[in-house]
Design an enzyme around this catalytic site. Sequence first.
Site, PDB file in Angstrom:
ATOM      1  N   GLU A   1     -18.573  -8.655 -19.962  1.00 23.83           N
ATOM      2  CA  GLU A   1     -19.323  -7.790 -20.879  1.00 23.83           C
ATOM      3  C   GLU A   1     -20.106  -8.633 -21.886  1.00 23.83           C
ATOM      4  O   GLU A   1     -21.247  -8.320 -22.226  1.00 23.83           O
ATOM      5  CB  GLU A   1     -18.366  -6.856 -21.634  1.00 23.83           C
TER       6      GLU A   1
ATOM      7  N   THR B   1     -27.216  -2.160 -24.519  1.00 26.99           N
ATOM      8  CA  THR B   1     -26.094  -2.207 -25.467  1.00 26.99           C
ATOM      9  C   THR B   1     -26.330  -3.274 -26.536  1.00 26.99           C
ATOM     10  O   THR B   1     -26.010  -3.089 -27.711  1.00 26.99           O
ATOM     11  CB  THR B   1     -24.785  -2.487 -24.693  1.00 26.99           C
TER      12      THR B   1
HETATM   13  N1  HSE Z   1     -18.264   0.343 -27.456  1.00 26.51           N
HETATM   14  C1  HSE Z   1     -19.483  -0.133 -26.864  1.00 26.51           C
HETATM   15  C2  HSE Z   1     -20.636   0.230 -27.767  1.00 26.51           C
HETATM   16  C3  HSE Z   1     -19.665   0.482 -25.511  1.00 26.51           C
HETATM   17  O1  HSE Z   1     -20.712   1.390 -28.175  1.00 26.51           O
HETATM   18  O2  HSE Z   1     -21.453  -0.641 -28.079  1.00 26.51           O
HETATM   19  C4  HSE Z   1     -20.948   0.116 -24.824  1.00 26.51           C
HETATM   20  O3  HSE Z   1     -21.110   0.961 -23.679  1.00 26.51           O
END
Ligand code: HSE
Length: 313
Positions: free
Chosen positions: A133, A186
């Site tokens: 990630e 993201t």
């Molecule tokens: N928790 C992460 C965010 C998930 O909201 O940035 C990304 O899919």
Amino acid sequence: MAPDRAIVISPSTIANVGPGFDVFGIALNEPCDRIEVRRSSEPGVRVESITGAGSFAVTLSSTRNTAAVAASKVLGTAKADFGLSMRIDKGVRPASGMGSSGASAAGGAYAANLLLDEPLDMNQLICCASFGEEASSGSRHADNAAPALMGGFTIIRSYEPMDVVRVQPPKNLGIVASLPEFAVPTREARKKVPQKVPMRDVITQVGHASSLVAGMCSGDIDLISRSIRDVIVEPARAPLIPFLKEAKETALRAGASASFLGGSGPCIAAFYDLDRTDGLQIAQALQVFFEERGMKCLYWVTTWGEGCRQVRE
Ligand code: HSE
């Protein structure tokens, strides 16, 4: 005996689930990534091919591809004396808010572990996947990789050390994932996350997060639904998601019991009671809503699902 080849299905996921930024996630029954790995005498990980949804936007680089980075962490942690090659078939496009990179990272880690005869436990695999990630978003969040690996609803109790709790969601929890055609990386969405939060917002968030978990444990969809409220991160990201508030209202009017931003968006997620509501109506209402505003919109009318698993083909 450890296999030389393995095929793994790894599900999409919805992270945050309202108040649980970087903590909560839920696995979807569909769509899924499919990852095939083969043992190789060459050290390291080689990505042979990427097909499927949005594959043109996914790198083949073994140091930047999420699945390859996660698999490589597993091989390194287990001190493997071999490498592997992988083929990835994407079920959902990147920058969707449906855990596209998390599905690949989880699948890569899970598949590498199979070739090693499974020396790593679930928390170690989630940790390895979180490095995948990081390669894609710059942040080691694990709230997509955890449900992709474990299935159901997951809570990251701790990142250091990684400690994840899995909760079985209610069997009648239906989920609509609606995906308008624009992308929200993201990496960009995380720049919007506030670094300072008023105490009253922390109190609201903790109250909702705790009640949501209670609702999951007791199978109470009404409690889950009224606990889905994020007063910290979703409002800060709203400018990135055109029509977010109106889309959520559309889902609620069409019968959803809760609607929220999926992960960092642009997925609009909705929960509903499978015994009381027709999820297709929610999905179609959202599709019409976005089409009227000039955007195509995919949808999945699904429920929560299991985590990574091996398939024999
Ligand atoms: N928790 C992460 C965010 C998930 O909201 O940035 C990304 O899919």
